[in-house]
Design an enzyme around this catalytic site. Structure first.
Site, PDB file in Angstrom:
ATOM      1  N   ASP A 264       0.884  -1.021  -0.190  1.00  0.00           N
ATOM      2  CA  ASP A 264       0.076  -0.001  -0.213  1.00  0.00           C
ATOM      3  C   ASP A 264       0.911   1.191   0.088  1.00  0.00           C
ATOM      4  O   ASP A 264       2.062   1.167   0.231  1.00  0.00           O
ATOM      5  CB  ASP A 264      -0.938   0.042   1.103  1.00  0.00           C
ATOM      6  CG  ASP A 264      -2.199   0.781   0.865  1.00  0.00           C
ATOM      7  OD1 ASP A 264      -2.029   1.694  -0.097  1.00  0.00           O
ATOM      8  OD2 ASP A 264      -2.977   0.695   1.610  1.00  0.00           O
TER       9      ASP A 264
HETATM   10  C1  BGC Z   1      -4.900   3.275  -0.023  1.00  0.00           C
HETATM   11  C2  BGC Z   1      -5.044   2.471  -0.821  1.00  0.00           C
HETATM   12  C3  BGC Z   1      -4.820   3.084  -2.521  1.00  0.00           C
HETATM   13  C4  BGC Z   1      -3.527   3.820  -2.533  1.00  0.00           C
HETATM   14  C5  BGC Z   1      -3.102   4.522  -3.783  1.00  0.00           C
HETATM   15  C6  BGC Z   1      -3.675   4.057  -0.065  1.00  0.00           C
HETATM   16  O1  BGC Z   1      -3.833   5.248   0.713  1.00  0.00           O
HETATM   17  O2  BGC Z   1      -5.000   2.624   1.182  1.00  0.00           O
HETATM   18  O3  BGC Z   1      -6.200   1.415  -1.128  1.00  0.00           O
HETATM   19  O4  BGC Z   1      -4.996   2.056  -3.489  1.00  0.00           O
HETATM   20  O5  BGC Z   1      -3.641   4.640  -1.307  1.00  0.00           O
HETATM   21  O6  BGC Z   1      -4.015   5.720  -3.771  1.00  0.00           O
END
Ligand code: BGC
Length: 742
Positions: A264
């Site tokens: 993530d």
């Molecule tokens: C989120 C993810 C997301 C990623 C990219 C993170 O803060 O938890 O679900 O895909 O950001 O935007």
């Protein structure tokens, strides 16, 4: 070969165009992917290998330009394709050709209980991603609904491991048919948002395997997901993006996952663990890619220069690196370098149609006393629509799933369009909630400011309600912080902005009241007995108003069923009464114990003698009625490798067409470990014309009877008596039939 011949061959090869020469193995799509991976890996330098395993911008990773291996482009997910952002920032880039179709939120998809809708969803959003030249779509999310306070529940598929497993697989297949990888998230135990980077989940293995992992496993093993995203939280005191047990032992070991683990954004915290524990692609380690004080902060990602230094110092070898690179190459061959993928399309009429159909099938009719719905168009001449959510755009906001849409039909516009020429529609605000309308530079352009006091707004609403034949209140939550929104949880189960008061006042003014709750979460309904009709509306995306109007007017008979339990009070939720949860923001690591174990959602509600849920898991009404016959089994006893087929007849006894979701739960009557009263093990959505009867059959095998024995670390089907329970919801049992496992 003779000298002369050799010269001739070389001269001929030089004279031939490159295309006619033999391609290197890694470029030959007719060769098995593993051969191509090994060939490419063998040609790469150490620097090139390190280059492909971490980000080069906010959403992309580098390829190997020397070998003609392209970059990988990712994008959120999961409800539509997020707008382009600036190279190093979250802020949208301001392109004018990246507006998308917003599909209903995944809670709505789960509420369709229709895997065909899930396939349609995956295919459609996959086509949009492909057209936008994305290689990885960051979604779907399948974290289990543990508490109604979780700000991200709307991005997930509910409380039940079986339902979410059946619904995630077609989504994965649909997206990947486009040569676009899904990224199933957030693996694992990422069940609330407050302290998401410093929550350490303590859960027993039985709950881990029975409740929290099955949907991920199904996405990987049945859906063949090409990537998976680690969660932000910790488990066994290791962050999930560098978690030995989850990534190495379970995902890559037990499940044989051959794809890439994507971190993530900002989920990696340490080079050694990231090397050893299975993350293959590191993203977002600094929010601003240039903020680390060097010319290219991406070189300083945990899996970049710090990794190189460890290799050069002889502290780690390159075995793990090669494994990561193989996985990334596999991903690139499956997506970016796949020349056989279709071209995709954006904002097509088919995509709007899909968004609308999924919305129509996911909307849940929770209550309908006196048949207030569908709206009787011959009698109802004056309709009052009240509430901010009737007009507020819901596709902007909520965190990473925020979108820039080509269009969004609000509930008010949808209702107005459908009632045009039939009834007069008056709109009043009722309450003021969140008047903001901006996310990462995408603006709704709506001006929702209203300075009147709550009393003034209620007085106006009551006045309009009194003069109407029907009142439709459209409220609920929205996508602002503290509601259904990433990085924050709700403060309570109650509706915000004083909506309960507005609803009570409306019910008093006019008993012909419909409440439409727009949310991705359960909300408290202290007025439930005074409101005759209640509709769960979800975040419905671009076609929100049209889908809602279809259901309200009966163009479509509602067929959605709740994918999670609506509790009366927060104390009725096991995560809060037995387990732990804290909404207080902390800097240190917070241990959160899932003491409720496997008793999540209806598994807990079923055990309660006194407390009944407000609306049960699987609940949803239609505009017709169904009658169930007595379920039968094809055999009374079975062996452990055998199967039993359960049959039941279902008849539409009303005067309209409708869809029923026939649910099959299994109950283990005696077992060595405590088991839930019943567990969902099969379901089928059937469409029946008035008077039509159909026989529905389900075949159950060992999987449907097993529990996870943590001591033996295996699934066990214990001999003994079982019951197959046919039901219309977890609280509405239609019939039972017994059988025995020998
Ligand atoms: C989120 C993810 C997301 C990623 C990219 C993170 O803060 O938890 O679900 O895909 O950001 O935007």
């Amino acid at each position: 070969m003779k000298k002369k011949q050799l010269w001739f061959t070389l001269a001929l090869a030089a004279a031939l165009p490159l295309s006619a020469q033999q391609k290197p193995v890694y470029l030959d799509e007719n060769r098995p992917i593993e051969e191509r991976v090994e060939d490419a890996l063998g040609r790469m330098t150490l620097a090139e290998k390190l280059h492909v395993i971490h980000a080069q911008s906010k959403f992309s990773s580098g390829g190997v330009p020397r070998l003609g291996i392209p970059e990988l482009w990712t994008d959120d997910g999961p409800h539509g394709v997020r707008p382009e952002v600036l190279w190093d920032e979250w802020e949208q880039a301001g392109w004018t050709n990246d507006s998308c179709v917003a599909f209903p939120a995944l809670t709505c998809l789960a509420a369709t209980w229709n895997p065909d809708m899930s396939l349609l969803y995956g295919q459609s959003v996959g086509e949009e991603a492909r057209f936008r030249e994305k290689d990885v779509l960051l979604g779907p999310g399948v974290n289990i609904y543990r508490t109604p306070l979780n700000g991200r529940n709307f991005e997930y598929m509910g409380e039940d491991p079986y339902l979410s497993s059946r619904m995630v697989v077609p989504y994965v297949q649909g997206v990947q048919q486009n040569g676009v990888a899904v990224c199933v998230k957030h693996f694992a135990l990422n069940n609330h948002e407050v302290n998401r980077h410093n929550t350490n989940v303590i859960v027993d293995d039985r709950a881990l395997y029975e409740i929290y992992l099955p949907a991920f496993k199904a996405a990987v093993q049945e859906g063949k997901a090409w990537t998976i995203m680690g969660g932000y939280n910790l488990y066994q005191n290791q962050h999930c993006c560098q978690n030995e047990r989850l990534l190495q032992d379970i995902l890559k070991g037990e499940w044989g996952f051959d794809g890439a683990v994507v971190s993530d954004w900002g989920g990696v915290h340490n080079t050694e663990q990231a090397i050893a524990h299975g993350v293959d692609l590191e993203f977002g380690s600094w929010t601003d890619g240039l903020a680390n004080g060097v010319s290219n902060a991406y070189d300083n990602y945990y899996l970049a220069n710090p990794y190189l230094e460890l290799i050069q110092a002889g502290k780690v070898g390159t075995r793990e690196l090669d494994d990561k690179v193989r996985r990334v190459l596999r991903l690139i061959f499956r997506t970016a370098m796949n020349t056989r993928k279709p071209f995709g399309s954006m904002c097509s009429p088919e995509h709007y149609d899909a968004a609308r159909r999924i919305g129509e099938e996911g909307i849940v009719l929770l209550k309908n006393e006196g048949g207030l719905l569908p709206i009787r168009l011959d009698e109802v001449k004056k309709v009052a629509v009240v509430g901010e959510n009737a007009v507020k755009m819901m596709t902007v906001g909520g965190g990473s799933s925020s979108l820039k849409v080509q269009r969004e039909v609000s509930p008010l516009d949808g209702i107005r369009a459908r009632l045009k020429g039939k009834a007069e529609v008056t709109y009043v605000r009722g309450y003021v909630g969140d008047v903001g309308g901006e996310y990462n530079g995408v603006v709704t352009g709506q001006d929702l400011k209203d300075d009147r006091t709550p009393d003034e707004l209620i007085a106006e609403a009551v006045q309009v309600a009194k003069e109407a034949d029907l009142v439709i209140f459209v409220g609920g939550l929205n996508k602002s912080a503290g509601q259904d929104c990433e990085d924050s949880d709700r403060a309570s189960l109650s509706l915000p902005y004083g909506q309960d008061r507005v609803i009570e006042a409306l019910a008093e003014a006019n008993p012909r009241l419909v409440v439409v709750n727009i949310s991705g979460n359960a909300v408290a309904m202290p007025w439930v007995d005074r409101v005759p009709a209640i509709v769960q509306g979800w975040f419905l995306g671009s076609e929100a108003g049209n889908a809602l109007a279809s259901v309200l007017t009966g163009d479509v008979s509602p067929s959605g069923r709740l994918p999670f339990t609506f509790p009366v009070r927060l104390e009725d939720v096991p995560a809060h009464s037995l387990g732990e949860y804290t909404g207080e923001r902390r800097r240190d690591t917070v241990d959160i114990r899932y003491n409720e174990g496997i008793f999540v959602g209806y598994r807990w509600a079923d055990k309660q003698k006194k407390v009944k849920p407000l609306f049960a898991f699987g609940h949803g009404l239609t505009y017709t009625t169904f009658e169930y016959g007595k379920p039968t089994v094809d055999r009374k006893t079975l062996t452990v490798d055998g199967t039993v087929t359960v049959r039941v007849k279902v008849k539409n006894t009303g005067s309209r067409e409708g869809q029923e979701v026939v649910q099959l739960y299994v109950s283990d009557l005696k077992s060595s470990l405590p088991r839930p009263v019943k567990e969902l093990k099969a379901f089928r959505k059937v469409r029946l014309a008035p008077g039509e009867e159909q026989e529905v059959s389900f075949t159950l095998g060992r999987d449907a009877l097993s529990f996870f024995d943590a001591d033996r670390h295996e699934w066990v089907a214990e001999p003994g008596k079982f019951e197959a329970i046919v039901a219309a919801s977890a609280a509405d049992v239609k019939g039972k039939v017994a059988f025995e496992l020998k």
